[in-house]
Each structure stands twice: as structure tokens, then as C-alpha cells.
Design a protein around this motif. Structure first.
Motif, PDB file in Angstrom:
ATOM      1  N   UNK A   1       0.445  -1.178  -0.168  1.00  0.00           N
ATOM      2  CA  UNK A   1       0.042   0.033   0.027  1.00  0.00           C
ATOM      3  C   UNK A   1       1.237   1.865   0.043  1.00  0.00           C
ATOM      4  N   UNK A   2       2.182   1.244  -0.185  1.00  0.00           N
ATOM      5  CA  UNK A   2       2.755   2.424   0.805  1.00  0.00           C
ATOM      6  C   UNK A   2       4.153   2.207  -0.057  1.00  0.00           C
ATOM      7  N   UNK A   3       4.975   2.750   0.159  1.00  0.00           N
ATOM      8  CA  UNK A   3       6.097   3.550   0.122  1.00  0.00           C
ATOM      9  C   UNK A   3       6.763   4.671   1.034  1.00  0.00           C
ATOM     10  N   UNK A   4       7.540   4.221   1.809  1.00  0.00           N
ATOM     11  CA  UNK A   4       7.793   4.603   3.158  1.00  0.00           C
ATOM     12  C   UNK A   4       9.712   5.391   2.437  1.00  0.00           C
TER      13      UNK A   4
ATOM     14  N   UNK B   1      -1.081  10.355  -1.749  1.00  0.00           N
ATOM     15  CA  UNK B   1      -0.387  11.085  -0.731  1.00  0.00           C
ATOM     16  C   UNK B   1       1.036  10.333  -0.232  1.00  0.00           C
ATOM     17  N   UNK B   2       0.668  11.903   1.291  1.00  0.00           N
ATOM     18  CA  UNK B   2       1.813  11.946   1.233  1.00  0.00           C
ATOM     19  C   UNK B   2       2.166  12.800   2.685  1.00  0.00           C
ATOM     20  N   UNK B   3       2.624  11.466   3.713  1.00  0.00           N
ATOM     21  CA  UNK B   3       2.735  11.973   5.007  1.00  0.00           C
ATOM     22  C   UNK B   3       4.001  12.312   5.674  1.00  0.00           C
ATOM     23  N   UNK B   4       4.296  13.364   6.000  1.00  0.00           N
ATOM     24  CA  UNK B   4       5.593  12.504   6.896  1.00  0.00           C
ATOM     25  C   UNK B   4       5.797  12.571   8.556  1.00  0.00           C
ATOM     26  N   UNK B   5       6.648  12.119   9.021  1.00  0.00           N
ATOM     27  CA  UNK B   5       6.933  12.149  11.262  1.00  0.00           C
ATOM     28  C   UNK B   5       7.904  11.928  11.081  1.00  0.00           C
ATOM     29  N   UNK B   6       8.487  12.205  12.834  1.00  0.00           N
ATOM     30  CA  UNK B   6       9.802  12.479  13.436  1.00  0.00           C
ATOM     31  C   UNK B   6       9.179  11.784  13.771  1.00  0.00           C
TER      32      UNK B   6
ATOM     33  N   UNK C   1       5.453   9.285   3.753  1.00  0.00           N
ATOM     34  CA  UNK C   1       5.023   7.590   3.621  1.00  0.00           C
ATOM     35  C   UNK C   1       3.851   8.080   2.279  1.00  0.00           C
ATOM     36  N   UNK C   2       4.655   7.747   1.633  1.00  0.00           N
ATOM     37  CA  UNK C   2       3.334   7.931   0.167  1.00  0.00           C
ATOM     38  C   UNK C   2       2.700   6.793   0.049  1.00  0.00           C
ATOM     39  N   UNK C   3       1.031   7.133   0.123  1.00  0.00           N
ATOM     40  CA  UNK C   3       0.396   6.282  -0.372  1.00  0.00           C
ATOM     41  C   UNK C   3      -0.124   5.922  -1.508  1.00  0.00           C
ATOM     42  N   UNK C   4       0.135   4.473  -1.795  1.00  0.00           N
ATOM     43  CA  UNK C   4      -0.288   4.250  -3.380  1.00  0.00           C
ATOM     44  C   UNK C   4      -1.142   4.309  -4.099  1.00  0.00           C
ATOM     45  N   UNK C   5      -1.875   5.216  -5.635  1.00  0.00           N
ATOM     46  CA  UNK C   5      -2.931   5.516  -5.288  1.00  0.00           C
ATOM     47  C   UNK C   5      -3.884   3.909  -6.701  1.00  0.00           C
TER      48      UNK C   5
END
Length: 123
Positions: free
Chosen positions: A36-39, A101-106, A114-118
């Protein structure tokens, strides 16, 4: 073996000259992929996730920001300074695909992007 490790460390944090002729460096990254994602884990100790610009440009993920000395250390006597300071920027090739989508955190001294795959059905 220690000498080789030290050479690798210096290579990861080697200063570069940015397009604006400002000193820059490139943080090391790990890229992992799930169904589902690329980290993307980026070694950025002391950098707040919300102070890093992140964008997808074509097939690349681009992120940039500034790592500055903590305020309390700006007047301190520095005996050793190994972590790079100043402007950083990095461009990494992403696995083929589309991202919704793109999410980021520390996380543990790293920036986690975290890139959510479409989905194939437009989601």
C-alpha cells in the motif's frame, strides 16, 4: 574496516554546492515498499518534520530544509561537530507508480515520509 566505515560516513555527509551557490548536504535515506505504501526514512536528527518541504516531481521525491544548531549551542564551545548543519536537499527516484498522498512524521531521529499508493480505480 573502521577506516572504510569512516569514509562511507564522510561520503554520506559530504557538502555540496546548491544551485543558489549556498552550501548544502544530502542526508542518507532508506526506501522501503509495501503493497500500500512507499516508506522513505531520512536521517535528519534535530529537524522537525513540519520544517521539511516535501514534493513529488515527476518520478522523484524531493525534500529540502535547514538543520541549524540548537539555540543553546550557538554560544557554546564546540569540541566536536560531526552532524552536518545548514541547508539540505535530496532528490530520490521513486518506485514506478502513482501516489495519492504524502505524510511525514519524526520517528527516532529520522524523518519518515509515507507515500500512499494510488489504487488502480482512482483512489
Amino acid at each position: 574496516m573502521l577506516a572504510r566505515a569512516e569514509r562511507l560516513h564522510r561520503a554520506f555527509f559530504s557538502p555540496l554546492l546548491a544551485a543558489a551557490r549556498r552550501p548544502a548536504w544530502e542526508p542518507p535515506v532508506d526506501i522501503l515498499e509495501t503493497e500500500e505504501e512507499v516508506l522513505v526514512h531520512v536521517a535528519l536528527p534535530g529537524v522537525s518534520a513540519d520544517r521539511v518541504e516535501v514534493a513529488i516531481e515527476g518520478d522523484d521525491l524531493v525534500f529540502a530544509g535547514i538543520r541549524a544548531l540548537p539555540t543553546e549551542l550557538q554560544t557554546a564551545i564546540i569540541h566536536r561537530l560531526e552532524l552536518p548543519q545548514g541547508r539540505f536537499e535530496r532528490r530520490v527516484r521513486l518506485p514506478a507508480g502513482a501516489y495519492s498522498s504524502i505524510r511525514r512524521s519524526a520517528v527516532d531521529g529520522c524523518l519518515l515520509i509515507v507515500l500512499q499508493k494510488a489504487s488502480e480505480f482512482g483512489g
